[in-house]
Design a protein around this motif. Sequence first.
Motif, mmCIF file in Angstrom:
data_model
loop_
_atom_site.group_PDB
_atom_site.id
_atom_site.type_symbol
_atom_site.label_atom_id
_atom_site.label_comp_id
_atom_site.label_asym_id
_atom_site.label_seq_id
_atom_site.Cartn_x
_atom_site.Cartn_y
_atom_site.Cartn_z
ATOM 1 N N GLN A 1 0.870 -1.163 0.000
ATOM 2 C CA GLN A 1 0.000 0.000 0.000
ATOM 3 C C GLN A 1 0.915 1.223 0.000
ATOM 4 O O GLN A 1 1.893 1.271 0.745
ATOM 5 C CB GLN A 1 -0.887 0.047 1.249
ATOM 6 N N VAL A 2 0.584 2.219 -0.802
ATOM 7 C CA VAL A 2 1.362 3.455 -0.865
ATOM 8 C C VAL A 2 0.539 4.538 -0.181
ATOM 9 O O VAL A 2 -0.586 4.824 -0.577
ATOM 10 C CB VAL A 2 1.698 3.839 -2.324
ATOM 11 N N VAL B 1 -2.778 6.445 -1.423
ATOM 12 C CA VAL B 1 -2.646 7.141 -2.706
ATOM 13 C C VAL B 1 -2.267 6.188 -3.834
ATOM 14 O O VAL B 1 -2.178 6.601 -4.987
ATOM 15 C CB VAL B 1 -1.624 8.306 -2.629
ATOM 16 N N GLY B 2 -2.043 4.940 -3.524
ATOM 17 C CA GLY B 2 -1.701 3.960 -4.540
ATOM 18 C C GLY B 2 -1.464 2.602 -3.909
ATOM 19 O O GLY B 2 -1.510 2.454 -2.685
ATOM 20 N N TYR B 3 -1.237 1.629 -4.765
ATOM 21 C CA TYR B 3 -0.941 0.296 -4.255
ATOM 22 C C TYR B 3 -0.166 -0.496 -5.297
ATOM 23 O O TYR B 3 -0.124 -0.149 -6.474
ATOM 24 C CB TYR B 3 -2.218 -0.438 -3.844
ATOM 25 N N VAL B 4 0.450 -1.544 -4.812
ATOM 26 C CA VAL B 4 1.139 -2.498 -5.676
ATOM 27 C C VAL B 4 0.301 -3.766 -5.628
ATOM 28 O O VAL B 4 0.121 -4.348 -4.558
ATOM 29 C CB VAL B 4 2.573 -2.785 -5.178
ATOM 30 N N ASP C 1 7.799 0.677 -9.830
ATOM 31 C CA ASP C 1 7.646 2.075 -10.217
ATOM 32 C C ASP C 1 6.406 2.612 -9.502
ATOM 33 O O ASP C 1 5.280 2.259 -9.837
ATOM 34 C CB ASP C 1 7.484 2.173 -11.731
ATOM 35 N N TYR C 2 6.610 3.449 -8.505
ATOM 36 C CA TYR C 2 5.533 3.937 -7.651
ATOM 37 C C TYR C 2 4.853 5.195 -8.181
ATOM 38 O O TYR C 2 4.035 5.785 -7.492
ATOM 39 C CB TYR C 2 6.090 4.240 -6.251
ATOM 40 N N ASP C 3 5.168 5.643 -9.378
ATOM 41 C CA ASP C 3 4.689 6.926 -9.874
ATOM 42 C C ASP C 3 3.202 6.956 -10.221
ATOM 43 O O ASP C 3 2.603 8.023 -10.278
ATOM 44 C CB ASP C 3 5.510 7.379 -11.084
ATOM 45 N N LYS C 4 2.592 5.829 -10.487
ATOM 46 C CA LYS C 4 1.166 5.777 -10.819
ATOM 47 C C LYS C 4 0.391 5.183 -9.641
ATOM 48 O O LYS C 4 0.959 4.470 -8.821
ATOM 49 C CB LYS C 4 0.955 4.928 -12.066
ATOM 50 N N PRO C 5 -0.911 5.457 -9.549
ATOM 51 C CA PRO C 5 -1.690 4.896 -8.436
ATOM 52 C C PRO C 5 -1.632 3.370 -8.358
ATOM 53 O O PRO C 5 -1.586 2.815 -7.273
ATOM 54 C CB PRO C 5 -3.111 5.384 -8.714
#
Length: 124
Positions: free
Chosen positions: A55-56, A63-66, A88-92
């Motif tokens: 989870q980001v 704000v995002g997740y893997v 690459d964490y740049d996208k949700p």
Amino acid sequence: MEEIKARRVVDALRDRGTNADLARVGVYQFGIVVKLPDGREATWDSDNTAELEAQVMRNGMLVGYVPVIEGSADYTDEQIIEAIVRTDYDKPIATRKATTPPPAPPLARRGGLFRRFMGGFRHD
């Protein structure tokens, strides 16, 4: 993830220059927190499932997740490290980079002199 395995992965990530820490999210529940340069944090494998996912968060907000990495239940420490540094964490919805980024200068391991005391002498 087991505590000792999480510690090994965190130490290896810090040796590669990745700002990672051990996440203590519950009683006997551990994961890996990767601090991203823009203030976000990716918390890997903190929910006691066999597969890797993250989870980001920024300021306590998701704000995002893997997504779950299929087949990651049987990953070795090296494969877990590879999966974390190639993300690459740049996208949700995070994706994996085609190549592994080069290692940065190593970061100091957390704990210093009192590391063994803090962990109850369970690790080096």
